[in-house]
Every structure is written in structure tokens, then in C-alpha cells.
Design a protein around this motif. Structure first.
Motif, PDB file in Angstrom:
ATOM      1  N   LEU A  81       0.340   0.390  -2.838  1.00  0.00           N
ATOM      2  CA  LEU A  81       1.617   1.164  -1.988  1.00  0.00           C
ATOM      3  C   LEU A  81       2.043  -0.054  -1.102  1.00  0.00           C
ATOM      4  CD1 LEU A  81      -1.080   3.747   0.049  1.00  0.00           C
ATOM      5  CD2 LEU A  81       1.327   4.891  -1.204  1.00  0.00           C
ATOM      6  N   HIS A  82       3.549   0.227  -0.808  1.00  0.00           N
ATOM      7  CA  HIS A  82       4.556  -1.074   0.073  1.00  0.00           C
ATOM      8  C   HIS A  82       3.061  -1.065   1.254  1.00  0.00           C
ATOM      9  CE1 HIS A  82       7.894  -0.697  -2.326  1.00  0.00           C
ATOM     10  NE2 HIS A  82       8.033   0.607  -2.237  1.00  0.00           N
ATOM     11  N   PRO A  83       3.329  -1.831   2.161  1.00  0.00           N
ATOM     12  CA  PRO A  83       3.037  -2.278   3.417  1.00  0.00           C
ATOM     13  C   PRO A  83       3.445  -2.049   4.098  1.00  0.00           C
ATOM     14  CG  PRO A  83       3.724  -4.421   1.748  1.00  0.00           C
ATOM     15  CD  PRO A  83       4.071  -3.476   1.402  1.00  0.00           C
ATOM     16  N   ASP A  84       4.875  -1.251   4.087  1.00  0.00           N
ATOM     17  CA  ASP A  84       4.970  -0.668   5.175  1.00  0.00           C
ATOM     18  C   ASP A  84       4.947   1.441   5.128  1.00  0.00           C
ATOM     19  OD1 ASP A  84       6.671  -0.043   2.978  1.00  0.00           O
ATOM     20  OD2 ASP A  84       8.574  -0.186   4.266  1.00  0.00           O
ATOM     21  N   ALA A  85       3.816   1.611   3.758  1.00  0.00           N
ATOM     22  CA  ALA A  85       3.467   2.943   3.633  1.00  0.00           C
ATOM     23  C   ALA A  85       2.225   3.163   4.587  1.00  0.00           C
ATOM     24  CB  ALA A  85       3.330   3.381   2.881  1.00  0.00           C
ATOM     25  N   ASP A  86       2.179   4.854   5.274  1.00  0.00           N
ATOM     26  CA  ASP A  86       1.500   5.298   6.242  1.00  0.00           C
ATOM     27  C   ASP A  86       0.238   4.488   6.006  1.00  0.00           C
ATOM     28  OD1 ASP A  86       0.158   6.377   7.347  1.00  0.00           O
ATOM     29  OD2 ASP A  86       1.029   8.091   8.362  1.00  0.00           O
ATOM     30  N   GLY A 102       1.467  15.163   0.786  1.00  0.00           N
ATOM     31  CA  GLY A 102       2.576  16.236  -0.306  1.00  0.00           C
ATOM     32  C   GLY A 102       1.775  15.055  -1.489  1.00  0.00           C
ATOM     33  N   PRO A 103       2.293  15.038  -2.794  1.00  0.00           N
ATOM     34  CA  PRO A 103       1.399  14.362  -3.893  1.00  0.00           C
ATOM     35  C   PRO A 103       1.895  13.357  -3.850  1.00  0.00           C
ATOM     36  CG  PRO A 103       3.098  16.644  -4.751  1.00  0.00           C
ATOM     37  CD  PRO A 103       3.617  16.432  -2.883  1.00  0.00           C
ATOM     38  N   PRO A 104       1.395  12.383  -4.205  1.00  0.00           N
ATOM     39  CA  PRO A 104       2.285  10.646  -4.581  1.00  0.00           C
ATOM     40  C   PRO A 104       3.307  10.632  -4.327  1.00  0.00           C
ATOM     41  CG  PRO A 104       0.013  11.023  -5.268  1.00  0.00           C
ATOM     42  CD  PRO A 104       0.583  12.190  -4.690  1.00  0.00           C
ATOM     43  N   ASP A 105       4.483  10.143  -4.008  1.00  0.00           N
ATOM     44  CA  ASP A 105       5.565   9.614  -3.829  1.00  0.00           C
ATOM     45  C   ASP A 105       5.860   7.741  -4.428  1.00  0.00           C
ATOM     46  OD1 ASP A 105       8.570   9.153  -3.553  1.00  0.00           O
ATOM     47  OD2 ASP A 105       8.355  10.057  -2.200  1.00  0.00           O
ATOM     48  N   PRO A 106       6.203   7.833  -5.772  1.00  0.00           N
ATOM     49  CA  PRO A 106       6.699   6.637  -6.019  1.00  0.00           C
ATOM     50  C   PRO A 106       7.542   5.685  -5.123  1.00  0.00           C
ATOM     51  CG  PRO A 106       7.090   8.848  -7.867  1.00  0.00           C
ATOM     52  CD  PRO A 106       6.826   9.185  -6.155  1.00  0.00           C
ATOM     53  N   ALA A 107       7.710   6.523  -4.774  1.00  0.00           N
ATOM     54  CA  ALA A 107       9.129   5.903  -3.108  1.00  0.00           C
ATOM     55  C   ALA A 107       8.126   4.438  -2.445  1.00  0.00           C
ATOM     56  CB  ALA A 107      10.532   6.522  -2.630  1.00  0.00           C
ATOM     57  N   ASN A 108       7.127   4.881  -1.893  1.00  0.00           N
ATOM     58  CA  ASN A 108       6.084   4.881  -1.256  1.00  0.00           C
ATOM     59  C   ASN A 108       5.632   3.632  -2.186  1.00  0.00           C
ATOM     60  OD1 ASN A 108       6.356   6.383   0.836  1.00  0.00           O
ATOM     61  ND2 ASN A 108       5.170   7.735   0.299  1.00  0.00           N
ATOM     62  N   TYR A 109       5.636   3.367  -2.713  1.00  0.00           N
ATOM     63  CA  TYR A 109       4.715   2.589  -3.964  1.00  0.00           C
ATOM     64  C   TYR A 109       5.611   1.210  -4.797  1.00  0.00           C
ATOM     65  CZ  TYR A 109       0.489   5.400  -3.655  1.00  0.00           C
ATOM     66  OH  TYR A 109      -0.271   5.940  -3.700  1.00  0.00           O
ATOM     67  N   GLN A 110       4.623   0.267  -5.077  1.00  0.00           N
ATOM     68  CA  GLN A 110       5.383  -0.670  -5.566  1.00  0.00           C
ATOM     69  C   GLN A 110       4.542  -1.426  -6.901  1.00  0.00           C
ATOM     70  OE1 GLN A 110       5.781  -4.458  -2.425  1.00  0.00           O
ATOM     71  NE2 GLN A 110       3.390  -4.664  -2.125  1.00  0.00           N
ATOM     72  N   SER A 138      -0.086  -9.137  -9.114  1.00  0.00           N
ATOM     73  CA  SER A 138       0.281 -10.085  -7.266  1.00  0.00           C
ATOM     74  C   SER A 138      -0.328  -8.887  -6.953  1.00  0.00           C
ATOM     75  CB  SER A 138       2.086 -10.066  -7.337  1.00  0.00           C
ATOM     76  OG  SER A 138       2.754  -8.630  -7.815  1.00  0.00           O
ATOM     77  N   GLY A 139      -1.358  -8.105  -6.932  1.00  0.00           N
ATOM     78  CA  GLY A 139      -1.377  -6.958  -5.832  1.00  0.00           C
ATOM     79  C   GLY A 139      -3.403  -7.114  -5.209  1.00  0.00           C
ATOM     80  N   HIS A 140      -3.230  -6.603  -4.363  1.00  0.00           N
ATOM     81  CA  HIS A 140      -4.938  -6.803  -3.915  1.00  0.00           C
ATOM     82  C   HIS A 140      -5.582  -6.049  -4.975  1.00  0.00           C
ATOM     83  CE1 HIS A 140      -4.978  -2.306  -3.231  1.00  0.00           C
ATOM     84  NE2 HIS A 140      -3.802  -2.820  -2.321  1.00  0.00           N
ATOM     85  N   SER A 141      -7.282  -6.108  -5.445  1.00  0.00           N
ATOM     86  CA  SER A 141      -8.025  -5.458  -6.108  1.00  0.00           C
ATOM     87  C   SER A 141      -8.152  -3.934  -6.219  1.00  0.00           C
ATOM     88  CB  SER A 141      -9.506  -5.777  -5.208  1.00  0.00           C
ATOM     89  OG  SER A 141      -9.748  -6.800  -5.847  1.00  0.00           O
ATOM     90  N   LEU A 142      -8.137  -3.202  -7.417  1.00  0.00           N
ATOM     91  CA  LEU A 142      -7.461  -2.128  -7.327  1.00  0.00           C
ATOM     92  C   LEU A 142      -8.669  -1.003  -6.032  1.00  0.00           C
ATOM     93  CD1 LEU A 142      -5.683  -0.955  -9.457  1.00  0.00           C
ATOM     94  CD2 LEU A 142      -7.345   0.042 -10.881  1.00  0.00           C
ATOM     95  N   VAL A 147      -2.331   3.256  -8.221  1.00  0.00           N
ATOM     96  CA  VAL A 147      -2.424   4.311  -9.424  1.00  0.00           C
ATOM     97  C   VAL A 147      -1.708   3.550 -10.806  1.00  0.00           C
ATOM     98  CG1 VAL A 147       0.831   5.237 -10.835  1.00  0.00           C
ATOM     99  CG2 VAL A 147      -0.490   5.711  -7.969  1.00  0.00           C
ATOM    100  N   LEU A 148      -2.176   3.947 -12.164  1.00  0.00           N
ATOM    101  CA  LEU A 148      -2.735   3.332 -13.686  1.00  0.00           C
ATOM    102  C   LEU A 148      -1.476   3.250 -13.736  1.00  0.00           C
ATOM    103  CD1 LEU A 148      -6.241   2.163 -13.476  1.00  0.00           C
ATOM    104  CD2 LEU A 148      -4.226   0.691 -13.193  1.00  0.00           C
ATOM    105  N   GLU A 149      -0.849   2.880 -14.266  1.00  0.00           N
ATOM    106  CA  GLU A 149       0.269   3.961 -15.528  1.00  0.00           C
ATOM    107  C   GLU A 149       0.116   3.088 -17.390  1.00  0.00           C
ATOM    108  OE1 GLU A 149       4.807   3.763 -16.849  1.00  0.00           O
ATOM    109  OE2 GLU A 149       4.472   2.468 -15.120  1.00  0.00           O
TER     110      GLU A 149
END
Length: 186
Positions: A81-86, A102-110, A138-142, A147-149
């Protein structure tokens, strides 16, 4: 002795398997990047571009040359999730996120990682991204809400990290999201 060759879509550099050709693109471990390889690729009419991807050498080294039956390893992207996501989204499991937001929105993710991994096993990847972060991560621990792709030339499969295990889901980031996040391309 040939120093660089392509054998069955595997790029061989001084007898080391350093990359592979996928849909006309050379996907190569960046530790081998240099003028010699770049000049070789420029002379290949069947190579339209080069993508430098961390972990490709290790992935190919772990593949048995004799084991054609082995399941092909997929590459992995990690979305957080982006730092500015809820902030509440970061603590809820899949069902609760869907109920409240609602379902996880890709726009909220980096994207915080894109590279080759040595397994397709989700539990092993969870451990990898918590204990032994790969180069370029570059992220925090999972954790819950990530989301894993897993992807290859045939497509992607997405998994929401839930409180217990993973939930396969639809999650289609735009091409722009993929290129905006940190990547392992050099």
C-alpha cells in the motif's frame, strides 16, 4: 570457444547461464551487464530489447539442465500500500478489506520489488521477504494487505497476504503502475 551464445532461448556467457530470451526480449542478470553483452544483443536480429533482472543467474543456476519436467519458476513482484493509503487497510484481512473498502484497488498500491525468485511456493516467498530480503527490495517485511504477483510470459497470478495464508484474487495494475514503482531494471 564461443564466449556468448543463445542455446534453446538460454543466454550463455562464458559457459554461465546468465539469462533467457522471452518473447524477443533478453532477460539477463545485471551482474553480467557490460559492453560485450550489449554489443552481442545489438547484433541479434531476434532480440528487440534487454531487461536486466536481479536473480536471473541464481534462478538459472538452480534449474537442472537435465530436468525438463521441472516446473518453470516464475518471476515475482511485491505490491504494498502507498504511504498515503487509508492506514486501516494495512491491518485488515482480505474479507474485512472487501467488506469495508471493496476489493483491493491497484491504485492504492506501489511496486516494491520485481525480480526472479528461486521458488513459486508462497510460504517460502513469505519467509524470503521477511527474513532475507533480496537485493533491490525496497518495501517493509511482507505483511497483511501486501500482494504477491507471480508472473511469466503467459500472465500473472495475484495473492493477497491474509492473516493466515494467501487469498488468490483479481488485481490488475496498470502498465503505468508497474513502471512507476521501484524496479530491478538497470
Amino acid at each position: 570457444m564461443k564466449t556468448i551464445s543463445i542455446e534453446n532461448d538460454i543466454i550463455v556467457y562464458y559457459d554461465k547461464r546468465v539469462g533467457k530470451v522471452i518473447d524477443g526480449q533478453a532477460v539477463v542478470d545485471p551482474r553480467f551487464e557490460g559492453n560485450e553483452l550489449n554489443e552481442f544483443f545489438n547484433k541479434q536480429s531476434n532480440i528487440q530489447g534487454v531487461k536486466w533482472m536481479e536473480g536471473m543467474f541464481d534462478q538459472l543456476a538452480s534449474d537442472s539442465k537435465d530436468n525438463c519436467e521441472k516446473q518453470a519458476l516464475k518471476n515475482c513482484r511485491v505490491w504494498q500500500l502507498h504511504p498515503d493509503a487509508d492506514i486501516r487497510m494495512k491491518f485488515f484481512g482480505y474479507d474485512e478489506v472487501c467488506r469495508r473498502f471493496g476489493p483491493p484497488d491497484p491504485a492504492n498500491y506501489q511496486q516494491v520489488y520485481d525480480g526472479a525468485v528461486e521458488t513459486n511456493n508462497l510460504e517460502a516467498l513469505y519467509t524470503k521477504f521477511n527474513i532475507d530480503h533480496p537485493l533491490g527490495y525496497s518495501g517493509h517485511s511482507l505483511s497483511v494487505s501486501d500482494v504477491l504477483e507471480l508472473y511469466d510470459e503467459f500472465g500473472s497470478t495475484f495473492y493477497f497476504v491474509d492473516h493466515c495464508g494467501f487469498k488468490q484474487m483479481d488485481f490488475e495494475p496498470t502498465e503505468q503502475s508497474i513502471t512507476q514503482g521501484p524496479t530491478m531494471q538497470f
